[in-house]
Write a protein that holds these residues in place. Structure first.
Motif, PDB file in Angstrom:
ATOM      1  N   HIS A 148      97.565 -46.893  17.830  1.00 44.45           N
ATOM      2  CA  HIS A 148      96.608 -45.878  18.262  1.00 44.45           C
ATOM      3  C   HIS A 148      95.975 -46.285  19.582  1.00 44.45           C
ATOM      4  O   HIS A 148      96.007 -47.465  19.959  1.00 44.45           O
ATOM      5  CB  HIS A 148      95.526 -45.690  17.196  1.00 44.45           C
ATOM      6  N   CYS A 149      95.396 -45.320  20.273  1.00 48.28           N
ATOM      7  CA  CYS A 149      94.691 -45.611  21.521  1.00 48.28           C
ATOM      8  C   CYS A 149      93.421 -46.395  21.184  1.00 48.28           C
ATOM      9  O   CYS A 149      92.673 -46.025  20.289  1.00 48.28           O
ATOM     10  CB  CYS A 149      94.336 -44.303  22.226  1.00 48.28           C
ATOM     11  N   ASP A 150      93.164 -47.494  21.888  1.00 52.27           N
ATOM     12  CA  ASP A 150      91.984 -48.316  21.608  1.00 52.27           C
ATOM     13  C   ASP A 150      90.704 -47.588  21.980  1.00 52.27           C
ATOM     14  O   ASP A 150      89.635 -47.885  21.464  1.00 52.27           O
ATOM     15  CB  ASP A 150      92.045 -49.617  22.427  1.00 52.27           C
ATOM     16  N   SER A 151      90.820 -46.622  22.875  1.00 51.37           N
ATOM     17  CA  SER A 151      89.626 -45.947  23.371  1.00 51.37           C
ATOM     18  C   SER A 151      89.271 -44.737  22.506  1.00 51.37           C
ATOM     19  O   SER A 151      88.155 -44.634  22.002  1.00 51.37           O
ATOM     20  CB  SER A 151      89.858 -45.524  24.816  1.00 51.37           C
ATOM     21  N   CYS A 152      90.211 -43.811  22.302  1.00 52.10           N
ATOM     22  CA  CYS A 152      89.885 -42.588  21.557  1.00 52.10           C
ATOM     23  C   CYS A 152      90.400 -42.616  20.123  1.00 52.10           C
ATOM     24  O   CYS A 152      90.078 -41.745  19.323  1.00 52.10           O
ATOM     25  CB  CYS A 152      90.425 -41.350  22.285  1.00 52.10           C
ATOM     26  N   GLY A 153      91.215 -43.618  19.777  1.00 52.27           N
ATOM     27  CA  GLY A 153      91.675 -43.748  18.401  1.00 52.27           C
ATOM     28  C   GLY A 153      92.810 -42.809  18.026  1.00 52.27           C
ATOM     29  O   GLY A 153      93.258 -42.801  16.883  1.00 52.27           O
ATOM     30  N   ARG A 187      97.655 -44.073  32.024  1.00 49.94           N
ATOM     31  CA  ARG A 187      96.484 -43.539  31.323  1.00 49.94           C
ATOM     32  C   ARG A 187      96.868 -43.041  29.940  1.00 49.94           C
ATOM     33  O   ARG A 187      98.016 -42.681  29.700  1.00 49.94           O
ATOM     34  CB  ARG A 187      95.868 -42.377  32.120  1.00 49.94           C
ATOM     35  N   CYS A 188      95.873 -43.001  29.014  1.00 52.12           N
ATOM     36  CA  CYS A 188      96.120 -42.457  27.681  1.00 52.12           C
ATOM     37  C   CYS A 188      96.404 -40.963  27.823  1.00 52.12           C
ATOM     38  O   CYS A 188      95.693 -40.247  28.526  1.00 52.12           O
ATOM     39  CB  CYS A 188      94.901 -42.671  26.790  1.00 52.12           C
ATOM     40  N   ALA A 189      97.453 -40.482  27.130  1.00 50.59           N
ATOM     41  CA  ALA A 189      97.853 -39.078  27.255  1.00 50.59           C
ATOM     42  C   ALA A 189      96.816 -38.142  26.621  1.00 50.59           C
ATOM     43  O   ALA A 189      96.823 -36.941  26.864  1.00 50.59           O
ATOM     44  CB  ALA A 189      99.212 -38.874  26.600  1.00 50.59           C
ATOM     45  N   TYR A 190      95.888 -38.693  25.797  1.00 51.21           N
ATOM     46  CA  TYR A 190      94.942 -37.838  25.070  1.00 51.21           C
ATOM     47  C   TYR A 190      93.541 -37.865  25.666  1.00 51.21           C
ATOM     48  O   TYR A 190      92.890 -36.836  25.788  1.00 51.21           O
ATOM     49  CB  TYR A 190      94.920 -38.246  23.598  1.00 51.21           C
ATOM     50  N   CYS A 191      93.061 -39.057  26.057  1.00 53.57           N
ATOM     51  CA  CYS A 191      91.685 -39.137  26.561  1.00 53.57           C
ATOM     52  C   CYS A 191      91.644 -39.566  28.023  1.00 53.57           C
ATOM     53  O   CYS A 191      90.564 -39.683  28.600  1.00 53.57           O
ATOM     54  CB  CYS A 191      90.849 -40.086  25.703  1.00 53.57           C
ATOM     55  N   ASN A 192      92.816 -39.804  28.613  1.00 57.21           N
ATOM     56  CA  ASN A 192      92.898 -40.115  30.042  1.00 57.21           C
ATOM     57  C   ASN A 192      92.282 -41.458  30.436  1.00 57.21           C
ATOM     58  O   ASN A 192      92.076 -41.727  31.621  1.00 57.21           O
ATOM     59  CB  ASN A 192      92.262 -38.987  30.876  1.00 57.21           C
TER      60      ASN A 192
HETATM   61 ZN   LIG Z   1      92.985 -42.349  24.264  1.00 52.53          ZN
END
Ligand SMILES: [Zn+2]
Length: 267
Positions: A46-51, A71-76
């Motif tokens: 999972h993304c460490d930032s947005c989960g 960059r994360c594809a979901y939260c950038n």
């Molecule tokens: Zn993210």
């Protein structure tokens, strides 16, 4: 075998590159989980930032990072480039190792060795730890190779032990003396245990070469960090020695035999 035809060579090297990138991605995640106390095998990435749970197309080594420009594809959120560089490096090392050892059992052994070196580098960079578990697995795999491929002779066993202890024990004694004089920690115990493992895989002579390269690499990185440190803050920056040993071991594995041969031919 590798050079039977240009087609086979190209196929094997491309396969080695892809496998190297995939293993780096897997081991990078494993190292992070070891450092953060998460289960190594269970749970989805999972993304460490947005989960946000990452799907298969977010997890393609090298390509996903380039496609999303890091960059994360979901939260950038910006993703650390460390995994990306690691994937490229391990992919290249897999290719070079394949060229060095051809399609042999020795290649399987050395690719496994390189993976262990990668994993302990990741955990050493994140948390300054070299997990004993990884070293135990490495010793176990080396012993399995001795039994299955090298014919499990007593001479072989003795050689293996000497290769392991030849550098690590004198170094341990040296470090203990240094610590007595300097009154502070000179080198981590994990580094010495790691040098026992690299000795088992490389043999004592190439292991000596590995620690020589590791010192040069360590000094260069240390100097770069000291330069950065004076620019950014006064806080002391600590660079773990594990990754330097890992890099030294890889250089020695790839080129050590020729270097030692060339050196000995001088006399
Ligand atoms: Zn993210």
């Amino acid at each position: 075998m590798l050079f039977l035809s240009p087609g086979i060579t190209a196929y094997c090297l491309i396969l080695a590159f892809v496998l190297g990138a995939v293993f780096a991605s897997f081991l990078g995640c494993m190292g992070w989980r070891i450092c953060n106390g998460e289960s190594v095998l269970k749970g989805r990435s999972h993304c460490d930032s947005c989960g946000h749970v990452l799907s298969a197309h977010d997890l393609i080594p090298i390509i996903s990072y380039v496609k999303t420009k890091g960059r994360c594809a979901y939260c950038n959120t910006q993703i650390s480039p460390m995994n990306f560089y690691g994937e490229v490096i391990l992919a290249v090392v897999f290719v070079l190792t394949t060229l060095r050892f051809d399609i042999t059992w020795k290649l399987v052994l050395m690719l496994f060795f390189v993976c262990i070196l990668y994993l302990v580098s990741v955990t050493d960079i994140y948390e300054q730890i070299i997990p004993d578990g990884a070293l135990f697995v490495a010793v176990g795999f080396r012993i399995a190779y001795w039994v299955c491929v090298e014919g499990a002779s007593w001479n072989g066993a003795l050689g293996l032990l000497l290769d392991g202890f030849a550098i690590s024990v004198p170094l341990l004694i040296l470090v203990l003396i240094m610590e007595k004089i300097l009154q502070k920690e000179a080198m981590g115990g994990g580094d010495i245990k790691l040098l026992f493992v690299t000795g088992m895989y490389l043999g004592w002579a190439q292991n000596l070469l590995a620690i020589f390269f590791a010192c040069i690499i360590g000094i260069v990185i240390g100097m770069v960090q000291m330069k950065k440190q004076t620019e950014v803050s006064e806080e002391s920056v600590y660079f773990p020695f594990g990754p330097a040993i890992a890099m030294g071991a890889v250089v020695s594995m790839l080129f050590g035999e020729q270097m030692i041969g060339a050196y000995l031919s001088l006399f």
